[in-house]
Motif scaffolding. Structure first.
Motif, PDB file in Angstrom:
ATOM      1  N   ILE A 144       0.876  -1.173   0.000  1.00  0.00           N
ATOM      2  CA  ILE A 144       0.000   0.000   0.000  1.00  0.00           C
ATOM      3  C   ILE A 144       0.910   1.220   0.000  1.00  0.00           C
ATOM      4  O   ILE A 144       1.822   1.325   0.835  1.00  0.00           O
ATOM      5  CB  ILE A 144      -0.916   0.014   1.243  1.00  0.00           C
ATOM      6  CG1 ILE A 144      -1.704  -1.287   1.335  1.00  0.00           C
ATOM      7  CG2 ILE A 144      -1.870   1.213   1.201  1.00  0.00           C
ATOM      8  CD1 ILE A 144      -2.348  -1.523   2.687  1.00  0.00           C
ATOM      9  N   VAL A 145       0.699   2.135  -0.951  1.00  0.00           N
ATOM     10  CA  VAL A 145       1.586   3.285  -1.127  1.00  0.00           C
ATOM     11  C   VAL A 145       0.762   4.574  -1.196  1.00  0.00           C
ATOM     12  O   VAL A 145      -0.437   4.536  -1.493  1.00  0.00           O
ATOM     13  CB  VAL A 145       2.446   3.134  -2.402  1.00  0.00           C
ATOM     14  CG1 VAL A 145       3.389   1.946  -2.277  1.00  0.00           C
ATOM     15  CG2 VAL A 145       1.563   2.982  -3.635  1.00  0.00           C
ATOM     16  N   PRO A 146       1.408   5.731  -0.953  1.00  0.00           N
ATOM     17  CA  PRO A 146       0.661   6.990  -0.901  1.00  0.00           C
ATOM     18  C   PRO A 146       0.202   7.535  -2.237  1.00  0.00           C
ATOM     19  O   PRO A 146      -0.750   8.309  -2.295  1.00  0.00           O
ATOM     20  CB  PRO A 146       1.653   7.973  -0.260  1.00  0.00           C
ATOM     21  CG  PRO A 146       2.823   7.180   0.179  1.00  0.00           C
ATOM     22  CD  PRO A 146       2.810   5.906  -0.578  1.00  0.00           C
ATOM     23  N   TYR A 147       0.885   7.176  -3.322  1.00  0.00           N
ATOM     24  CA  TYR A 147       0.557   7.780  -4.612  1.00  0.00           C
ATOM     25  C   TYR A 147       0.757   6.787  -5.745  1.00  0.00           C
ATOM     26  O   TYR A 147       1.499   5.808  -5.624  1.00  0.00           O
ATOM     27  CB  TYR A 147       1.382   9.051  -4.867  1.00  0.00           C
ATOM     28  CG  TYR A 147       2.882   8.877  -4.695  1.00  0.00           C
ATOM     29  CD1 TYR A 147       3.677   8.437  -5.748  1.00  0.00           C
ATOM     30  CD2 TYR A 147       3.498   9.170  -3.482  1.00  0.00           C
ATOM     31  CE1 TYR A 147       5.044   8.286  -5.593  1.00  0.00           C
ATOM     32  CE2 TYR A 147       4.862   9.022  -3.318  1.00  0.00           C
ATOM     33  CZ  TYR A 147       5.635   8.573  -4.382  1.00  0.00           C
ATOM     34  OH  TYR A 147       6.992   8.416  -4.214  1.00  0.00           O
ATOM     35  N   PHE A 148       0.096   7.065  -6.848  1.00  0.00           N
ATOM     36  CA  PHE A 148       0.156   6.189  -8.018  1.00  0.00           C
ATOM     37  C   PHE A 148       1.192   6.723  -9.014  1.00  0.00           C
ATOM     38  O   PHE A 148       1.369   7.928  -9.165  1.00  0.00           O
ATOM     39  CB  PHE A 148      -1.215   6.128  -8.698  1.00  0.00           C
ATOM     40  CG  PHE A 148      -1.203   5.380 -10.002  1.00  0.00           C
ATOM     41  CD1 PHE A 148      -1.115   3.998 -10.021  1.00  0.00           C
ATOM     42  CD2 PHE A 148      -1.260   6.060 -11.206  1.00  0.00           C
ATOM     43  CE1 PHE A 148      -1.099   3.302 -11.223  1.00  0.00           C
ATOM     44  CE2 PHE A 148      -1.241   5.378 -12.416  1.00  0.00           C
ATOM     45  CZ  PHE A 148      -1.158   4.000 -12.417  1.00  0.00           C
ATOM     46  N   GLY A 149       1.866   5.810  -9.722  1.00  0.00           N
ATOM     47  CA  GLY A 149       2.795   6.204 -10.773  1.00  0.00           C
ATOM     48  C   GLY A 149       4.139   6.679 -10.274  1.00  0.00           C
ATOM     49  O   GLY A 149       4.783   7.511 -10.912  1.00  0.00           O
ATOM     50  N   ALA A 150       4.595   6.148  -9.144  1.00  0.00           N
ATOM     51  CA  ALA A 150       5.869   6.592  -8.574  1.00  0.00           C
ATOM     52  C   ALA A 150       7.021   6.385  -9.548  1.00  0.00           C
ATOM     53  O   ALA A 150       7.917   7.223  -9.654  1.00  0.00           O
ATOM     54  CB  ALA A 150       6.142   5.841  -7.272  1.00  0.00           C
ATOM     55  N   PHE A 154       7.544  10.304  -9.825  1.00  0.00           N
ATOM     56  CA  PHE A 154       8.131  10.571  -8.529  1.00  0.00           C
ATOM     57  C   PHE A 154       9.044   9.409  -8.141  1.00  0.00           C
ATOM     58  O   PHE A 154       8.845   8.283  -8.587  1.00  0.00           O
ATOM     59  CB  PHE A 154       7.036  10.725  -7.459  1.00  0.00           C
ATOM     60  CG  PHE A 154       6.099  11.876  -7.708  1.00  0.00           C
ATOM     61  CD1 PHE A 154       6.403  13.159  -7.272  1.00  0.00           C
ATOM     62  CD2 PHE A 154       4.903  11.674  -8.378  1.00  0.00           C
ATOM     63  CE1 PHE A 154       5.541  14.215  -7.505  1.00  0.00           C
ATOM     64  CE2 PHE A 154       4.036  12.722  -8.620  1.00  0.00           C
ATOM     65  CZ  PHE A 154       4.358  13.996  -8.183  1.00  0.00           C
ATOM     66  N   PRO A 155      10.028   9.660  -7.300  1.00  0.00           N
ATOM     67  CA  PRO A 155      10.821   8.531  -6.791  1.00  0.00           C
ATOM     68  C   PRO A 155       9.946   7.640  -5.932  1.00  0.00           C
ATOM     69  O   PRO A 155       8.944   8.096  -5.378  1.00  0.00           O
ATOM     70  CB  PRO A 155      11.912   9.229  -5.958  1.00  0.00           C
ATOM     71  CG  PRO A 155      11.328  10.555  -5.590  1.00  0.00           C
ATOM     72  CD  PRO A 155      10.474  10.949  -6.744  1.00  0.00           C
ATOM     73  N   PRO A 156      10.266   6.342  -5.822  1.00  0.00           N
ATOM     74  CA  PRO A 156       9.463   5.463  -4.959  1.00  0.00           C
ATOM     75  C   PRO A 156       9.518   5.954  -3.525  1.00  0.00           C
ATOM     76  O   PRO A 156      10.525   6.515  -3.081  1.00  0.00           O
ATOM     77  CB  PRO A 156      10.141   4.099  -5.117  1.00  0.00           C
ATOM     78  CG  PRO A 156      11.523   4.408  -5.598  1.00  0.00           C
ATOM     79  CD  PRO A 156      11.406   5.639  -6.429  1.00  0.00           C
ATOM     80  N   PRO A 157       8.436   5.780  -2.772  1.00  0.00           N
ATOM     81  CA  PRO A 157       8.447   6.237  -1.374  1.00  0.00           C
ATOM     82  C   PRO A 157       9.429   5.419  -0.539  1.00  0.00           C
ATOM     83  O   PRO A 157       9.724   4.261  -0.874  1.00  0.00           O
ATOM     84  CB  PRO A 157       7.002   6.011  -0.923  1.00  0.00           C
ATOM     85  CG  PRO A 157       6.457   4.994  -1.863  1.00  0.00           C
ATOM     86  CD  PRO A 157       7.155   5.192  -3.166  1.00  0.00           C
ATOM     87  N   PRO A 158       9.936   5.994   0.542  1.00  0.00           N
ATOM     88  CA  PRO A 158      10.826   5.231   1.431  1.00  0.00           C
ATOM     89  C   PRO A 158      10.062   4.101   2.109  1.00  0.00           C
ATOM     90  O   PRO A 158       8.816   4.118   2.130  1.00  0.00           O
ATOM     91  CB  PRO A 158      11.285   6.287   2.444  1.00  0.00           C
ATOM     92  CG  PRO A 158      10.254   7.354   2.407  1.00  0.00           C
ATOM     93  CD  PRO A 158       9.735   7.373   1.006  1.00  0.00           C
ATOM     94  N   PRO A 159      10.758   3.106   2.651  1.00  0.00           N
ATOM     95  CA  PRO A 159      10.085   1.974   3.281  1.00  0.00           C
ATOM     96  C   PRO A 159       9.093   2.357   4.377  1.00  0.00           C
ATOM     97  O   PRO A 159       8.086   1.663   4.562  1.00  0.00           O
ATOM     98  CB  PRO A 159      11.254   1.153   3.861  1.00  0.00           C
ATOM     99  CG  PRO A 159      12.384   1.442   2.925  1.00  0.00           C
ATOM    100  CD  PRO A 159      12.227   2.888   2.561  1.00  0.00           C
TER     101      PRO A 159
END
Length: 220
Positions: A144-150, A154-159
């Protein structure tokens, strides 16, 4: 009033009292049943659902999962939407500065978590990235991640901005570009996969569609 009439009235009163008592006893179960009917996915784990509904559910934001010092560092390098050449140049300079900032690099790969919501019933909105699929072709293990299309914008979110979860069969309405509100019991825990690493684990109770921007932290 005849004895027969009194008996009928007494019977009706006792019946109504019995219905009222049953409603009081079974109201939580009935409310949960009606709520589950509106969900896109509901866990079949009755023990998990009992633990989830035994607590007050807290709606949390992604920024609340970051340690304060890392939140400050990441905010420092937030990209702004560039509508002029000057703003575009400012973003380029900001990216260059971030690339040589050791604190920023550490924050972008951090597995540090907060214990505020450890083993608590929570609700969080985000996008779902399937790791694999169940026998009915619905997502099984997921991030589960905060945003789509990282990977595109955008860079991938941190762990510590990624949550791992396991789903059973039944989430056949899943769409990659749809945001969801996911309800469950959150805990700190490291999960590593070639697709990514997460610092949190969510035992999912239910999922519903979400039609706003889930990310309260990054500029989009």
């Amino acid at each position: 009033m005849s004895a027969k009439s009194k008996l009928v009235i007494s019977s009706v009163i006792f019946l109504l009292l019995g219905i009222a008592a049953a409603f009081i006893v079974y109201q939580p179960t009935l409310m949960q049943w009606f709520e589950d009917r509106s969900k896109l996915y509901v866990s079949s784990d009755s023990g998990l659902k009992s633990r989830f509904y035994a607590q007050r559910t807290t709606a949390i934001q992604w920024s609340q999962l970051l340690p304060d010092n890392e939140k400050f560092v990441l905010q420092k390098y937030q990209q702004r939407q560039a509508s002029t050449p000057t703003q575009f140049a400012d973003n380029i300079l900001l990216s260059l500065e971030a690339s040589v900032d050791a604190d920023y690099s550490a924050a972008m790969s951090s597995i540090n978590s907060v214990d505020t919501f450890d083993n608590k019933s929570v609700s969080i909105a985000g996008f779902i990235v399937p790791i694999d699929f169940t026998e009915d072709r619905s997502p099984g293990n997921i991030f589960i991640v905060p945003y789509f299309g990282a990977c595109l914008h955008f860079p991938p979110p941190p762990p510590n901005q990624i949550i791992f979860a396991q789903l059973g069969i039944g989430f056949t309405a899943f769409e990659l570009t749809q945001a969801y509100r996911i309800n469950g019991i959150l805990r700190r825990g490291l999960f590593e996969d070639p697709l990514g690493t997460s610092a949190y684990i969510l035992d999912v109770v239910s999922i519903e569609a979400f039609f706003e921007n889930p990310d309260d932290f990054r500029q989009h």
